[in-house]
Design a protein around this motif. Structure first.
Motif, PDB file in Angstrom:
ATOM      1  N   MET A   1      -7.608   5.490  21.307  1.00 26.62           N
ATOM      2  CA  MET A   1      -7.148   4.252  21.172  1.00 26.62           C
ATOM      3  C   MET A   1      -6.725   3.750  19.509  1.00 26.62           C
ATOM      4  SD  MET A   1      -8.691   0.745  22.930  1.00 26.62           S
ATOM      5  CE  MET A   1      -8.288  -0.783  21.980  1.00 26.62           C
ATOM      6  N   PRO A   2      -5.604   3.540  19.286  1.00 29.33           N
ATOM      7  CA  PRO A   2      -5.169   3.430  18.165  1.00 29.33           C
ATOM      8  C   PRO A   2      -5.894   2.085  17.461  1.00 29.33           C
ATOM      9  CG  PRO A   2      -3.456   2.615  19.434  1.00 29.33           C
ATOM     10  CD  PRO A   2      -4.200   3.341  20.521  1.00 29.33           C
ATOM     11  N   ALA A   3      -6.351   1.856  15.915  1.00 31.39           N
ATOM     12  CA  ALA A   3      -6.947   0.950  15.604  1.00 31.39           C
ATOM     13  C   ALA A   3      -6.034  -0.094  15.539  1.00 31.39           C
ATOM     14  CB  ALA A   3      -7.284   1.358  13.902  1.00 31.39           C
ATOM     15  N   ARG A   4      -6.672  -1.440  15.619  1.00 38.29           N
ATOM     16  CA  ARG A   4      -6.132  -2.633  15.539  1.00 38.29           C
ATOM     17  C   ARG A   4      -5.546  -2.919  14.116  1.00 38.29           C
ATOM     18  NH1 ARG A   4     -10.137  -6.632  16.735  1.00 38.29           N
ATOM     19  NH2 ARG A   4      -8.373  -8.351  16.839  1.00 38.29           N
ATOM     20  N   THR A   5      -4.221  -3.488  13.799  1.00 41.15           N
ATOM     21  CA  THR A   5      -3.942  -3.716  12.514  1.00 41.15           C
ATOM     22  C   THR A   5      -3.792  -5.080  12.244  1.00 41.15           C
ATOM     23  OG1 THR A   5      -1.549  -3.306  13.215  1.00 41.15           O
ATOM     24  CG2 THR A   5      -2.763  -1.431  12.489  1.00 41.15           C
ATOM     25  N   MET A   6      -3.619  -5.358  10.957  1.00 41.11           N
ATOM     26  CA  MET A   6      -3.478  -6.668  10.143  1.00 41.11           C
ATOM     27  C   MET A   6      -2.626  -6.457   8.936  1.00 41.11           C
ATOM     28  SD  MET A   6      -6.954  -7.231   8.066  1.00 41.11           S
ATOM     29  CE  MET A   6      -7.318  -6.192   6.791  1.00 41.11           C
ATOM     30  N   ARG A   7      -2.124  -7.682   8.541  1.00 37.02           N
ATOM     31  CA  ARG A   7      -1.384  -7.615   7.195  1.00 37.02           C
ATOM     32  C   ARG A   7      -2.434  -7.929   6.172  1.00 37.02           C
ATOM     33  NH1 ARG A   7       4.218  -7.219   8.410  1.00 37.02           N
ATOM     34  NH2 ARG A   7       4.094  -6.474   6.208  1.00 37.02           N
ATOM     35  N   ALA A   8      -2.151  -7.146   5.012  1.00 37.44           N
ATOM     36  CA  ALA A   8      -3.101  -7.467   3.791  1.00 37.44           C
ATOM     37  C   ALA A   8      -2.314  -7.252   2.660  1.00 37.44           C
ATOM     38  CB  ALA A   8      -4.124  -6.541   3.947  1.00 37.44           C
ATOM     39  N   VAL A   9      -2.407  -7.846   1.462  1.00 38.28           N
ATOM     40  CA  VAL A   9      -1.979  -7.538   0.354  1.00 38.28           C
ATOM     41  C   VAL A   9      -2.550  -6.576  -0.577  1.00 38.28           C
ATOM     42  CG1 VAL A   9      -1.222  -8.793  -1.889  1.00 38.28           C
ATOM     43  CG2 VAL A   9      -0.650 -10.082   0.223  1.00 38.28           C
ATOM     44  N   ARG A  10      -1.979  -5.679  -0.930  1.00 41.21           N
ATOM     45  CA  ARG A  10      -2.717  -4.373  -1.520  1.00 41.21           C
ATOM     46  C   ARG A  10      -1.852  -4.192  -2.986  1.00 41.21           C
ATOM     47  NH1 ARG A  10      -3.909   0.656   2.100  1.00 41.21           N
ATOM     48  NH2 ARG A  10      -1.607   0.919   2.251  1.00 41.21           N
ATOM     49  N   LEU A  11      -2.822  -3.662  -3.917  1.00 41.59           N
ATOM     50  CA  LEU A  11      -2.312  -3.191  -5.072  1.00 41.59           C
ATOM     51  C   LEU A  11      -2.352  -1.373  -5.183  1.00 41.59           C
ATOM     52  CD1 LEU A  11      -4.903  -4.805  -7.617  1.00 41.59           C
ATOM     53  CD2 LEU A  11      -2.232  -5.349  -7.362  1.00 41.59           C
ATOM     54  N   HIS A  12      -1.244  -0.817  -5.283  1.00 43.45           N
ATOM     55  CA  HIS A  12      -1.011   0.688  -5.345  1.00 43.45           C
ATOM     56  C   HIS A  12      -1.123   1.271  -6.721  1.00 43.45           C
ATOM     57  CE1 HIS A  12      -0.218   1.132  -0.788  1.00 43.45           C
ATOM     58  NE2 HIS A  12       0.014  -0.121  -1.122  1.00 43.45           N
ATOM     59  N   GLU A  13      -0.684   0.061  -7.568  1.00 41.20           N
ATOM     60  CA  GLU A  13      -0.751   0.478  -9.029  1.00 41.20           C
ATOM     61  C   GLU A  13      -0.896  -1.010  -9.877  1.00 41.20           C
ATOM     62  OE1 GLU A  13       3.497   1.158 -10.472  1.00 41.20           O
ATOM     63  OE2 GLU A  13       4.212   0.266  -8.571  1.00 41.20           O
ATOM     64  N   HIS A  14      -1.189  -0.586 -11.074  1.00 40.06           N
ATOM     65  CA  HIS A  14      -1.670  -2.036 -11.858  1.00 40.06           C
ATOM     66  C   HIS A  14      -0.299  -2.288 -12.664  1.00 40.06           C
ATOM     67  CE1 HIS A  14      -5.763  -1.601 -11.135  1.00 40.06           C
ATOM     68  NE2 HIS A  14      -5.826  -0.369 -11.541  1.00 40.06           N
ATOM     69  N   GLY A  15      -0.241  -3.929 -12.895  1.00 45.27           N
ATOM     70  CA  GLY A  15       0.796  -4.250 -13.363  1.00 45.27           C
ATOM     71  C   GLY A  15       0.885  -5.878 -13.156  1.00 45.27           C
ATOM     72  N   GLY A  16       2.229  -6.368 -13.202  1.00 46.79           N
ATOM     73  CA  GLY A  16       2.325  -7.755 -13.014  1.00 46.79           C
ATOM     74  C   GLY A  16       2.408  -8.112 -11.613  1.00 46.79           C
ATOM     75  N   PRO A  17       2.949  -9.452 -11.276  1.00 52.11           N
ATOM     76  CA  PRO A  17       2.597  -9.785  -9.963  1.00 52.11           C
ATOM     77  C   PRO A  17       3.591  -8.959  -8.964  1.00 52.11           C
ATOM     78  CG  PRO A  17       2.789 -11.901 -11.292  1.00 52.11           C
ATOM     79  CD  PRO A  17       3.044 -10.425 -12.081  1.00 52.11           C
TER      80      PRO A  17
END
Length: 336
Positions: A1-17
């Motif tokens: 059974m696939p995992a339930r998903t959600m929306r989230a804000v993530r950083l994949h790199e560092h920097g400004g907004p």
């Protein structure tokens, strides 16, 4: 059974907004001691943009470890969706708020769901909504642990001695620098709750706001230097810190204390000559203290001021607002 998903804000790199990305990720599973919270609002705090920036302002030896991608954020208000088998005291449907896992940078609050340590949570005050509740945890606990009760035995990475709040009462004068910001506006209100006389320092645009919170005296730092305008102060809580913080030593009476919330630079010879103390601590998650402070929020004795709110998907705009400064109260992300 696939995992339930959600929306989230993530950083994949560092920097400004602009590096804040709105991703789809699995909903976390609560581990032992944790509850799953359906997030309704998230408070934004300086550590969020420190993390975004790669923690460059923290000395390497005290810098917490983390891996990218990472979900930033520590302050949440929401509803318990599930609890681990070993958790007592919370159950599904409870409205809660909390500062998660601080001082680590593993709060993961910028999301639709978060797995939260039960010990970091308290019941949300019934008298305020989720947005206001999310604006409280880190800033209110910082003011509480500096001014009212430390509440833990963890050594501060910034000083060897244990921080000790000073007794506040009707005979005490407290100066709050940066009084309009998150920590500052709570510090002002907690000092008033204890009966102290409060001098608020901020820019002129915030005068009516701060007088409305109970400030006895207001100093507009853009028009005059506080250290030339006020003296005989018992305690300075400096929510700004930085290079200029030491000037507030000159506002203190002998035996007085300066509590810098952010890093400052102080000369030990000068403090010894003036007969004053400089002391700080690092805020830590504490559900029991938050429950105690929450009673003041519920009663309206202390209130949360919101500068602005943004949807979770607009975290970038919220960080851009923070970067412009002169914040009055708290910036909050709303979810759902």
């Amino acid at each position: 059974m696939p995992a339930r998903t959600m929306r989230a804000v993530r950083l994949h790199e560092h920097g400004g907004p602009e590096v804040l990305r709105y991703d789809e990720v699995p909903i976390p599973e609560p581990k032992p001691g944790e509850v799953l919270v359906r997030v309704h609002a998230v408070g934004i705090n300086p550590p969020d943009w420190y993390l975004r920036d790669g923690l460059r302002n923290i000395p390497p030896e005290t810098r917490p470890k983390f891996d990218l991608p990472v979900i930033p954020g520590t302050d949440v208000s929401g509803v318990v969706e599930a609890v681990a088998a070993d958790v007592a005291g919370f159950s599904g449907g409870d409205e809660v708020f909390g500062l998660l896992r601080f001082p680590s940078f593993d709060g993961q609050a910028y999301a639709e769901y978060v797995a939260a340590p039960a010990s970091d949570l308290a019941r949300k005050p019934a008298g305020i909504d989720h947005a206001h509740a999310a604006g409280a945890p880190m800033s209110l606990l910082t003011a509480w642990q500096f001014l009212i009760e430390l509440g833990h035995d963890h050594p501060s990475p910034f000083q060897a001695a244990r921080h000790r709040p000073v007794a506040l009462d009707a005979g005490t004068t407290v100066l709050v620098n940066g009084a309009a910001g998150g920590v500052g506006h709570f510090a002002l209100q907690l000092a008033k709750w204890q009966g102290a006389r409060v001098v608020a320092v901020a820019s002129g645009a915030h005068e009516s706001f701060l007088r409305g919170l109970g400030a006895d005296e207001f100093i507009d730092y853009t028009k005059g230097r506080p250290e030339e305008l006020v003296g005989d102060v018992d305690l300075v809580l400096d929510a700004v810190g930085g290079r200029d913080s030491s000037r507030f030593l000159r506002t203190l009476k002998r035996g007085g204390a300066l509590f810098p919330v952010f890093f400052g630079e102080y000369d030990e010879e000068e403090t010894a000559k003036l007969g004053v103390t400089v002391s700080g601590t690092q805020v830590r998650s504490n559900g029991a203290q938050l429950a105690e402070a929450g009673r003041l929020l519920d009663a309206g004795t202390v209130r949360v001021a919101l500068d602005s709110t943004f949807p979770l998907a607009d975290a970038r705009a919220a960080h851009e607002r923070a970067a412009r400064g002169h914040i009055q109260g708290k910036i909050v992300l709303t979810v759902g």
